[in-house]
Design a protein around this motif. Structure first.
Motif, PDB file in Angstrom:
ATOM      1  N   ASP A 285     -14.153   3.997   7.080  1.00 32.72           N
ATOM      2  CA  ASP A 285     -12.932   3.292   7.167  1.00 32.72           C
ATOM      3  C   ASP A 285     -11.970   4.389   7.789  1.00 32.72           C
ATOM      4  OD1 ASP A 285     -14.414   1.594   5.955  1.00 32.72           O
ATOM      5  OD2 ASP A 285     -13.038   1.060   4.582  1.00 32.72           O
ATOM      6  N   GLU A 286     -11.813   5.574   7.195  1.00 35.16           N
ATOM      7  CA  GLU A 286     -10.571   6.417   7.633  1.00 35.16           C
ATOM      8  C   GLU A 286     -11.022   7.207   8.702  1.00 35.16           C
ATOM      9  OE1 GLU A 286     -10.475   9.579   4.503  1.00 35.16           O
ATOM     10  OE2 GLU A 286     -10.148   8.187   2.900  1.00 35.16           O
TER      11      GLU A 286
ATOM     12  N   ASP B  61      -4.614   1.572   8.061  1.00 34.02           N
ATOM     13  CA  ASP B  61      -5.567   1.083   6.918  1.00 34.02           C
ATOM     14  C   ASP B  61      -6.583   0.053   7.921  1.00 34.02           C
ATOM     15  OD1 ASP B  61      -4.508  -1.707   7.051  1.00 34.02           O
ATOM     16  OD2 ASP B  61      -3.528  -1.329   5.292  1.00 34.02           O
TER      17      ASP B  61
ATOM     18  N   TRP C 174       0.574   3.559   2.044  1.00 34.24           N
ATOM     19  CA  TRP C 174       0.879   4.030   3.190  1.00 34.24           C
ATOM     20  C   TRP C 174       2.150   3.275   3.847  1.00 34.24           C
ATOM     21  CZ3 TRP C 174       1.354   0.705   7.353  1.00 34.24           C
ATOM     22  CH2 TRP C 174       0.672  -0.523   7.174  1.00 34.24           C
TER      23      TRP C 174
ATOM     24  N   ASP D  64      -4.284   7.887  -3.253  1.00 34.70           N
ATOM     25  CA  ASP D  64      -3.775   7.628  -1.820  1.00 34.70           C
ATOM     26  C   ASP D  64      -3.244   8.817  -1.309  1.00 34.70           C
ATOM     27  OD1 ASP D  64      -4.530   5.207  -1.984  1.00 34.70           O
ATOM     28  OD2 ASP D  64      -3.078   4.115  -1.725  1.00 34.70           O
TER      29      ASP D  64
ATOM     30  N   GLN E 209       0.887  -1.042   0.082  1.00 36.84           N
ATOM     31  CA  GLN E 209      -0.189   0.127   0.032  1.00 36.84           C
ATOM     32  C   GLN E 209       0.914   1.196   0.146  1.00 36.84           C
ATOM     33  OE1 GLN E 209      -3.570  -0.681   0.211  1.00 36.84           O
ATOM     34  NE2 GLN E 209      -2.705  -2.510  -0.016  1.00 36.84           N
TER      35      GLN E 209
ATOM     36  N   CYS F 183      -9.653   4.566  11.141  1.00 40.24           N
ATOM     37  CA  CYS F 183      -8.173   4.265  11.170  1.00 40.24           C
ATOM     38  C   CYS F 183      -7.684   5.718  11.861  1.00 40.24           C
ATOM     39  CB  CYS F 183      -7.686   4.340   9.686  1.00 40.24           C
ATOM     40  SG  CYS F 183      -8.073   2.989   8.787  1.00 40.24           S
TER      41      CYS F 183
END
Length: 993
Positions: free
Chosen positions: A948-949, A959, A284, A325, A282, A952
């Motif tokens: 989701d964010e 993630d 990140w 991203d 990913q 996190c």
């Protein structure tokens, strides 16, 4: 890298011969008394040299440190010999000697694992204290402090790794080429990540590690067994470093940054890791690898891995997914950026607005974008990379210098927060005493001056951050066509919408044409359509940047469809871009809040007050606003309606603070509970007054509402119902009330309670105050809804089941006659303190958990309440501890996490307690956000795009896969503790009291 440059820069004078920062204590008399105690302890330990400090200026500094930092006070009073060498040598020289002692702690054939654990803990504690003295004295600047903290961690990890390698060699598991230098060619690669990798550790930091195996190392005798061998060694490494013993711990250690932690071993072969990063890595993870460096084990092999990963980390060109991203990383910041004033107390220095993470994120995103083309941007240190960005012309000299300065300031604040109790926290204390500790340790003598400087620092960072991203290279290009006239889609407009991030551009065109054609009430006026047309490009760009843009925009469309008029909202959004950002966040992440706004658009007006983000929603804050809102209202129905409006608006505003990161889950739980307390109390007063007008009062009558469950423990969520018990007392000689329509006391209080239930839960045009549940009263639904205090006492002492006493551990008076509260609290404490058969309680708790598991199985792994090892297990552990006398201090009005922090050490060891408290915080963070954003029970696959964010961010993990892995590990650990605890308890007799 070594410490020589740092040591030289700090000077060669003995530490106590230098001019040290003039720190003021909170309490001068206490500081002087603590210094006398230190000198006394030093004399007892034969550290006579310290007495020479008594009348020197350095003594004032040391006494202030003892007064300001409870953690350092404990360390230095227990081990005064730590400071004695500083009478004769410079601090950096002493630290270098300490690093050598750590390195040599594994030398000799007689070293055992237990002995090493003791040595490392004692040496780390000494290093911790010395580095803090260097920091607080002004001898060390931020870069020195973080360097020495990182160096201390590196030496400790290195020593443990060398010990374990030798042990594996002697056991025949490995064949080291050079046992005298066990790390060399061992094949065991320990990479430091994050702040550890960048020499930027904070004072009470975790250390992030990734462990790889060089399969071609000559030390590996059996390639098929090497993963198991090194995973076992890694598990022992973590135990050596983080298990709490009588000497404390070395470093909390986190291995979750490794590839796919939910399904990979703790130690991963290099080949498998490279395949993962090249095929599934990913962005990140690319960002994380910027700070990676080998710190222990096979250093040369580690350098080769970093070199092999360079093309993956530093790409010359970014594809569209990578650009998305980067924008996703930006969104995590924008989600909580720029809403009015910033609260100081309770502010998260790391993750909050204007905090450390904003500076780090900007630097890292620019490194991801351009590091492939500009090698100057491949460094790991934040301040160094700000300089590199200026050197390339990407930021101004003023931005570089200002951000570097504020980064140092905020890191210093972070360190001092952690020096209070050696806790991994980044929140500025809310209480006066600890807030002033931080201010004074920063060198201030006035808390308000510090608060002003702190707020200015946050504003400066926030403003620069916004400007920096505006100045940064525009990766998306110009907006392009946006034409919505006619019935046919414009091809260029479809392309523009696709570029914005919409997957169904034709559907989006259709929706916008609906707006422009005035088919909704909100868009019927020409002026409203004009405002909306002007706003449309901004709306599309904002919604296009969300994770699933189409769904978010459709939710916004649903909101417009339900509006009676639109001109006010459209004007508001046009003139307040930050409100638009917030609205986009709500539509993309929080359908529950979106539904509230859709039904009651006026509730959004509360967002216009910029002060709501500056004020932590404490009980006093909410009480003041409630009094102002109710005003002179006297009419019963009017009071209840105003209470409904107030409660709905402030639940929403507390939720918005949580959504934007202004407060965390624990603070939100307390705020929701404080709001409920105040509203229930005012509703009860209104009901009593209204009821008394007809039925009078009972002489000597007193009422108290007992909050149970999440309300009692102050852990309410946005969607919680409330569990209540109404208790009453009166003059026992009275047979009826004194009104026009007198009633016997029992009937009086029963009917009054029914009136209260209706006031709280009956739906009106303004909605429902709270869904209430009175089933936790004695005898449940079979008993009267109002309970006389004597009946309550008798029932709880003689008839109540174990589960009812478990429920009572969370009981708290929340409304009614304040003079009654202390009496009830004393009763509850006395009932909970009764002697009990530990084995029977353990059996009852286990059976109750098994019954819940059988009758209410969890819907999925995200059903955190019911999942094995979830919230119920944690609550049951806390309640079991209370009932068996294994909690120190008061438990009334305490959350599950707060009760767990007070577990007695002979009940559960400190390391397990720490993990339970961490689990409680994790579950709280996630549950609060899910309950805020979603209606009812929603499965993982139905989470809205932006949630989701948020999750996190709340967990500070990159993630959702990492969040799920952490939840799985946490649940497993909690369930193991729950099972072990109850199994062991069944073997015991009466509980200790």
């Amino acid at each position: 890298m070594n410490g020589k440059a740092t040591a030289a820069s700090a000077g060669d004078k003995p530490f106590f011969a230098r001019t040290l920062r003039d720190l003021a204590p909170l309490d001068k008399k206490n500081a002087e008394a603590l210094l006398r105690e230190l000198l006394k302890k030093a004399a007892e330990k034969e550290c006579s040299g310290i007495s020479a400090l008594k009348d020197k200026p350095a003594a004032a500094f040391l006494s202030a440190v003892l007064d300001l930092s409870p953690y350092l006070r404990t360390v230095l009073l227990r081990r005064p010999m730590i400071v004695e060498p500083l009478l004769e040598m410079p601090l950096p020289k002493r630290l270098e000697a300490l690093m050598l002692e750590i390195a040599e702690s594994t030398e000799g054939d007689s070293v055992t694992e237990a002995g090493l654990m003791t040595a490392l803990r004692q040496l780390k504690l000494e290093g911790h204290a010395l580095i803090a003295l260097g920091d607080l004295s002004g001898l060390f600047v931020t870069k020195d402090t973080t360097f020495w903290l990182s160096r201390l961690a590196e030496e400790c990890v290195g020593a443990a790794v060398r010990f374990l390698l030798r042990d594996a060699h002697e056991a025949g598991k490995l064949k080291l080429p050079d046992p005298k230098h066990p790390a060399r060619d061992s094949g065991w690669i320990i990479l430091a990540m994050g702040k550890f990798g960048a020499f930027e550790l904070n004072y009470s930091s975790d250390i992030d590690l990734i462990v790889f195996i060089d399969e071609h190392s000559p030390a590996i005798t059996d390639p098929y067994e090497c993963v198991e061998t090194f995973s076992r060694l890694t598990r022992r490494l973590v135990r050596i470093l983080q298990d709490r013993t009588a000497d404390g711990y070395v470093f909390r250690t986190d291995l979750r940054l490794r590839p796919d932690p939910g399904s990979t071993p703790l130690a991963i072969p290099v080949g498998a890791a490279l395949n993962y990063y090249e095929g599934r890595g990913q962005n990140w993870e690319r960002a994380a690898m910027i700070k990676a460096r080998p710190v222990a084990g096979d250093i040369d092999a580690g350098k080769r891995v970093i070199a092999e990963l360079a093309p993956y980390v530093w790409r010359k060109y970014l594809d569209y997914a990578a650009i998305a991203d980067v924008h996703s990383i930006k969104r995590q910041i924008h989600a909580h950026k720029g809403h009015g004033e910033i609260a100081v107390r309770g502010h998260n220095v790391k993750l909050g607005r204007g905090g450390i993470r904003e500076i780090e994120f900007f630097v890292q995103t620019q490194q991801l974008i351009a590091g492939g083309r500009f090698p100057q941007l491949r460094g790991s240190r934040t301040v160094d990379m700000l300089a590199a960005l200026h050197g390339l012309g990407w930021i101004s000299e003023e931005a570089r210098d200002t951000l570097a300065q504020q980064y140092g300031f905020l890191r210093d604040v972070e360190h001092r927060i952690q020096m209070i109790a050696d806790e991994q926290t980044h929140m500025l204390p809310e209480d006066d005493e600890n807030f002033l500790r931080v201010a004074y340790m920063m060198g201030y003598n006035d808390g308000e001056v510090f608060a002003t400087d702190f707020r200015n620092a946050l504003k400066t960072v926030e403003n620069h951050y916004a400007a920096l991203f505006e100045q940064a290279q525009d990766l998306t290009g110009e907006a392009g066509n946006l034409v919505f006239t006619g019935d046919v889609d414009d091809p260029d407009t479809l392309k523009t919408l696709q570029n914005f991030g919409f997957e169904r551009p034709s559907d989006i065109c259709r929706v916008i044409r609906t707006w422009h054609f005035g088919r909704y009430r909100a868009t019927q006026s020409a002026e409203a359509r004009e405002r909306l047309t002007e706003l449309t490009p901004v709306l599309l760009k904002a919604f296009g940047a969300t994770a699933r843009a189409d769904e978010a925009l459709m939710r916004f469309d649903g909101m417009i469809k339900g509006l009676p008029a639109g001109i006010q909202l459209f004007s508001l959004l046009q003139s307040n871009p930050r409100l638009l950002d917030l609205l986009v966040l709500i539509m993309g992440a929080a359908p529950r809040l979106a539904d509230i706004i859709t039904r009651k658009p006026h509730i959004f007006d509360g967002m216009l007050d910029p002060a709501i983000f500056a004020d932590v929603p404490t009980r006093a804050y909410l009480a003041e606003r409630l009094e102002g809102f109710l005003g002179p209202s006297k009419v019963y129905e009017d009071i209840l309606d105003r209470l409904r409006i107030f409660a709905a608006e402030h639940r929403f505003l507390i939720g918005i603070r949580l959504l934007t990161g202004a407060i965390d889950g624990m603070r939100a739980g307390k705020a929701f509970a404080d709001l409920a307390d105040l509203v229930i109390d005012r509703a009860l007063q209104a009901v009593i007054d209204e009821f008394a007008a007809k039925h009078g009062k009972v002489k000597g009558g007193r009422i108290a509402i007992l909050g149970m469950g999440k309300l009692g423990s102050r852990e309410l969520t946005a969607g919680s119902d409330i569990d209540l018990i109404l208790l009453y007392d009166h003059d026992e000689r009275e047979e009826e009330s004194d009104g026009d329509k007198p009633l016997p006391p029992s009937q009086y209080y029963m009917r009054l309670t029914q009136r209260l239930i209706a006031a709280l839960s009956a739906p009106t045009a303004e909605g429902v105050l709270y869904d209430v549940d009175f089933r936790l009263r004695p005898s449940g639904n079979k008993g009267p809804v109002a309970t006389h205090i004597d009946a309550f006492r008798k029932y709880q002492r003689t008839e109540a089941w174990t589960w009812e006493h478990m429920a009572l551990t969370r009981a708290r008076p929340v409304a009614g006659d304040a003079t009654f509260f202390a009496e009830i609290e004393a009763d509850v404490s006395e009932i909970l303190g009764m002697p009990r058969d530990t084995a029977k309680i353990a059996k009852d708790v286990a059976e109750m958990r098994a019954m819940i598991e059988s009758e209410k199985p969890p819907s999925d792994a995200w059903d955190l309440k019911l999942v094995a090892g979830g919230i119920i297990d944690l609550e049951f552990i806390a309640q079991f501890a209370v009932l068996t006398g294994n909690v120190d201090g008061p438990i009334i009005a305490q959350s599950t996490a707060e009760v767990l922090t007070k577990l007695k050490p002979d009940f559960i060891d400190a390391a397990t307690t720490d993990s339970l408290v961490e689990a409680a915080h994790l579950y709280t963070s996630i549950t609060q956000i899910i309950r805020l954003c979603l209606n009812g029970d929603v499965k993982r696959e139905d989470f809205p795009p932006g949630l989701d964010e948020l999750l996190c961010r709340a967990c500070d993990l990159p993630d959702l896969e990492r969040v799920e892995a952490q939840l799985g590990e946490t649940a497993k650990s909690v369930r193991n503790t729950f099972d072990d605890l109850l199994r062991d308890a069944r073997k015991q007799g009466k509980s200790p009291k």
